[in-house]
Scaffold this active site. Structure first.
Site, PDB file in Angstrom:
ATOM      1  N   GLY A  11       0.840  -1.208   0.000  1.00 59.35           N
ATOM      2  CA  GLY A  11       0.000   0.000   0.000  1.00 59.35           C
ATOM      3  C   GLY A  11       0.867   1.248   0.000  1.00 59.35           C
ATOM      4  O   GLY A  11       1.870   1.306   0.710  1.00 59.35           O
ATOM      5  N   ARG A  21      13.193  10.459  -3.375  1.00 59.96           N
ATOM      6  CA  ARG A  21      14.053  11.620  -3.670  1.00 59.96           C
ATOM      7  C   ARG A  21      15.311  11.610  -2.803  1.00 59.96           C
ATOM      8  O   ARG A  21      16.428  11.828  -3.300  1.00 59.96           O
ATOM      9  CB  ARG A  21      13.243  12.899  -3.408  1.00 59.96           C
ATOM     10  CG  ARG A  21      14.041  14.194  -3.426  1.00 59.96           C
ATOM     11  CD  ARG A  21      13.080  15.341  -3.130  1.00 59.96           C
ATOM     12  NE  ARG A  21      13.734  16.629  -3.069  1.00 59.96           N
ATOM     13  CZ  ARG A  21      14.218  17.174  -1.958  1.00 59.96           C
ATOM     14  NH1 ARG A  21      14.168  16.495  -0.818  1.00 59.96           N
ATOM     15  NH2 ARG A  21      14.767  18.366  -1.993  1.00 59.96           N
ATOM     16  N   VAL A  23      16.782   9.067  -1.347  1.00 61.33           N
ATOM     17  CA  VAL A  23      17.693   7.972  -1.715  1.00 61.33           C
ATOM     18  C   VAL A  23      18.477   8.347  -2.980  1.00 61.33           C
ATOM     19  O   VAL A  23      19.698   8.153  -3.068  1.00 61.33           O
ATOM     20  CB  VAL A  23      16.909   6.643  -1.928  1.00 61.33           C
ATOM     21  CG1 VAL A  23      17.838   5.546  -2.435  1.00 61.33           C
ATOM     22  CG2 VAL A  23      16.220   6.204  -0.635  1.00 61.33           C
ATOM     23  N   ARG A  72       1.070  -5.211  -4.980  1.00 63.29           N
ATOM     24  CA  ARG A  72       1.298  -6.352  -4.085  1.00 63.29           C
ATOM     25  C   ARG A  72       1.566  -7.522  -5.022  1.00 63.29           C
ATOM     26  O   ARG A  72       0.710  -7.880  -5.824  1.00 63.29           O
ATOM     27  CB  ARG A  72       0.067  -6.613  -3.216  1.00 63.29           C
ATOM     28  CG  ARG A  72      -0.326  -5.425  -2.342  1.00 63.29           C
ATOM     29  CD  ARG A  72      -1.452  -5.783  -1.408  1.00 63.29           C
ATOM     30  NE  ARG A  72      -2.168  -4.614  -0.910  1.00 63.29           N
ATOM     31  CZ  ARG A  72      -1.799  -3.887   0.151  1.00 63.29           C
ATOM     32  NH1 ARG A  72      -0.735  -4.210   0.833  1.00 63.29           N
ATOM     33  NH2 ARG A  72      -2.508  -2.844   0.535  1.00 63.29           N
ATOM     34  N   ASP A 103       5.077  -4.356   6.112  1.00 61.64           N
ATOM     35  CA  ASP A 103       5.502  -5.702   6.520  1.00 61.64           C
ATOM     36  C   ASP A 103       5.587  -6.698   5.355  1.00 61.64           C
ATOM     37  O   ASP A 103       6.494  -7.518   5.307  1.00 61.64           O
ATOM     38  CB  ASP A 103       4.649  -6.242   7.673  1.00 61.64           C
ATOM     39  CG  ASP A 103       3.168  -6.215   7.388  1.00 61.64           C
ATOM     40  OD1 ASP A 103       2.784  -5.746   6.294  1.00 61.64           O
ATOM     41  OD2 ASP A 103       2.399  -6.670   8.237  1.00 61.64           O
ATOM     42  N   THR A 126       4.403   3.105   5.348  1.00 64.07           N
ATOM     43  CA  THR A 126       3.030   2.612   5.519  1.00 64.07           C
ATOM     44  C   THR A 126       2.290   3.567   6.438  1.00 64.07           C
ATOM     45  O   THR A 126       2.874   4.089   7.393  1.00 64.07           O
ATOM     46  CB  THR A 126       2.984   1.184   6.116  1.00 64.07           C
ATOM     47  OG1 THR A 126       1.654   0.924   6.597  1.00 64.07           O
ATOM     48  CG2 THR A 126       3.931   0.986   7.290  1.00 64.07           C
ATOM     49  N   ASP A 128       0.084   2.679   8.415  1.00 57.77           N
ATOM     50  CA  ASP A 128      -0.398   1.937   9.590  1.00 57.77           C
ATOM     51  C   ASP A 128       0.486   2.063  10.836  1.00 57.77           C
ATOM     52  O   ASP A 128       0.044   1.774  11.941  1.00 57.77           O
ATOM     53  CB  ASP A 128      -0.541   0.446   9.252  1.00 57.77           C
ATOM     54  CG  ASP A 128      -1.683   0.185   8.287  1.00 57.77           C
ATOM     55  OD1 ASP A 128      -2.546   1.065   8.140  1.00 57.77           O
ATOM     56  OD2 ASP A 128      -1.707  -0.893   7.672  1.00 57.77           O
ATOM     57  N   ASP A 130       2.725   0.147  11.853  1.00 52.25           N
ATOM     58  CA  ASP A 130       2.749  -1.134  12.579  1.00 52.25           C
ATOM     59  C   ASP A 130       4.061  -1.901  12.384  1.00 52.25           C
ATOM     60  O   ASP A 130       4.050  -3.111  12.196  1.00 52.25           O
ATOM     61  CB  ASP A 130       1.554  -2.006  12.151  1.00 52.25           C
ATOM     62  CG  ASP A 130       1.548  -2.280  10.660  1.00 52.25           C
ATOM     63  OD1 ASP A 130       2.300  -1.606   9.924  1.00 52.25           O
ATOM     64  OD2 ASP A 130       0.809  -3.173  10.224  1.00 52.25           O
ATOM     65  N   ARG A 172      -5.680  -2.587   8.954  1.00 46.91           N
ATOM     66  CA  ARG A 172      -6.217  -3.948   8.830  1.00 46.91           C
ATOM     67  C   ARG A 172      -5.854  -4.807  10.029  1.00 46.91           C
ATOM     68  O   ARG A 172      -6.638  -5.576  10.526  1.00 46.91           O
ATOM     69  CB  ARG A 172      -5.702  -4.575   7.531  1.00 46.91           C
ATOM     70  CG  ARG A 172      -6.315  -5.906   7.214  1.00 46.91           C
ATOM     71  CD  ARG A 172      -5.989  -6.345   5.802  1.00 46.91           C
ATOM     72  NE  ARG A 172      -4.702  -5.830   5.324  1.00 46.91           N
ATOM     73  CZ  ARG A 172      -4.397  -5.674   4.049  1.00 46.91           C
ATOM     74  NH1 ARG A 172      -5.263  -5.972   3.132  1.00 46.91           N
ATOM     75  NH2 ARG A 172      -3.207  -5.235   3.689  1.00 46.91           N
ATOM     76  N   GLU A 188     -15.255   9.772  21.914  1.00 46.43           N
ATOM     77  CA  GLU A 188     -15.865   9.285  23.155  1.00 46.43           C
ATOM     78  C   GLU A 188     -15.356   7.879  23.459  1.00 46.43           C
ATOM     79  O   GLU A 188     -15.282   7.468  24.608  1.00 46.43           O
ATOM     80  CB  GLU A 188     -17.392   9.273  23.022  1.00 46.43           C
ATOM     81  CG  GLU A 188     -18.060  10.579  23.404  1.00 46.43           C
ATOM     82  CD  GLU A 188     -17.586  11.799  22.621  1.00 46.43           C
ATOM     83  OE1 GLU A 188     -17.351  11.672  21.406  1.00 46.43           O
ATOM     84  OE2 GLU A 188     -17.441  12.879  23.231  1.00 46.43           O
TER      85      GLU A 188
END
Ligand code: F6P
Length: 324
Positions: A11, A21, A23, A72, A103, A126, A128, A130, A172, A188
């Site tokens: 993703g 850029r 790199v 992917r 990952d 990413t 995420d 994670d 996810r 809340e």
């Protein structure tokens, strides 16, 4: 090392272009060539490359998405696919790789670097957040800002109509987008897989909560394991027939848009560190920033999801206190 191949995979995330850029410019600084691989590992297998030099990455630091495209790749999960990828790399005289992704990207890179003689360094791209081995991934901050802007708008209309909104955000397998954005919008309650909250826990919280609030926002991570945002909505409708309830799924708007300054700077620092890592013989590692220090973490460690350890009960208590 003479020629570094660069690819983005999985993703996309805002800041990937800033990383490409960095790199390319760092490679130029250290007298190295760079070659772009189009559409991640799929492009490696299908022999799709593009020229990348210091000029071709001008004016991309502010752009969302990835100029290298991403995918992917099913093919890269097979031995034959990886053999073909290696053959194509060699034919292009690419002798090191920088892979930008999450990952899945690092799982592939880990296998590839063990099977073939090619140094690989990863950059955490990413939304995420994670990955272990970096405090923040490239794109997380931008995605949070997008979520906060969107939910602020939802809050306006929720206030006008006295409504309860369930807002589903991406993640996810991880609740980290929901956690921080939830605090940022004054939610809340927050439902994230790591906290293992059930819908009954949520109902308890709502029953205990203040009744005179003119709106309520519940941020739910896509990876919620209590039934998901629509199911939560149905259950709450049954339990609280007097509440006017709506469900809103933010979706892929969270992955697009301009990277925030934080993400641009992170991508720039890590991009340069990736090249410097390769030059000091690092391989099979992801570059990250931990407590403002550049660190190199083996792919096998980086892909271990951050879970309950980081998402401590302390964070959930924070939500409790702040939503009083
Ligand atoms: O980039 C990671 C992620 O945003 C996940 O949180 C989400 O589930 C997934 O991508 C969705 O991606 P896609 O629509 O590309 O399959």
């Amino acid at each position: 090392i003479k020629n570094i191949g660069i690819l983005t995979s999985g993703g996309d995330s805002p800041g990937m272009n800033a990383a490409i850029r960095a790199v390319v410019r760092a490679s130029y600084y250290y007298n190295l060539y760079t070659t772009g691989v189009i559409r991640g590992y799929d492009g490696l297998i299908k022999n799709e490359f593009m020229h990348l030099d210091r000029k071709s990455v001008a004016n991309i630091i502010q752009r969302g998405g990835t100029v290298l495209k991403t995918a992917r790749s099913e093919g890269f999960m097979t031995k034959e696919g990886r053999e073909l990828a290696y053959k194509n790399l060699r034919a292009k005289r690419i002798d090191a790789l920088v892979v930008i992704g999450g990952d899945g990207t690092f799982t592939g890179a880990n296998v590839f670097s063990q099977e073939f003689d090619i140094p690989i360094v990863g950059l955490p791209g990413t939304i995420d957040n994670d990955l272990a081995g970096t405090d923040f991934t490239i794109g997380y901050d931008s995605a949070l800002n997008t979520v906060v802007e969107a939910v602020d708008r939802i809050r306006d209309t929720a206030e006008s109509h006295n409504r309860l909104f369930i807002v589903e955000v991406m993640g996810r397998d991880s609740g980290l987008i929901a956690l921080r954005s939830g605090i940022g919008v004054g939610a809340e309650s927050i439902m994230i897989p790591e906290a293992k909250m059930t819908v009954n826990d949520l109902i308890d919280r709502l029953e205990r909560g203040r009744k005179d609030k003119s709106s309520k926002i519940i941020v739910v991570a896509e990876g919620d394991r209590s039934g998901g945002s629509f199911q939560i909505g149905e259950t709450l409708k049954e339990k609280f027939p007097n509440y006017d309830i709506r469900v809103s799924v933010l979706g892929h708007i969270q992955r697009g848009g301009k990277p925030s300054c934080m993400d641009r700077v992170l991508a720039s620092r890590l991009g340069v560190a990736a090249v410097e890592g390769l030059l000091s013989s690092k391989s099979g590692v992801m570059v990250g920033l931990v407590n403002q220090e550049v660190t190199y973490t083996p792919f096998s460690q980086a892909i271990k999801h951050i879970d309950a350890e980081t998402v401590t009960p302390g964070w959930m208590k924070l939500v409790d206190i702040l939503s009083l």
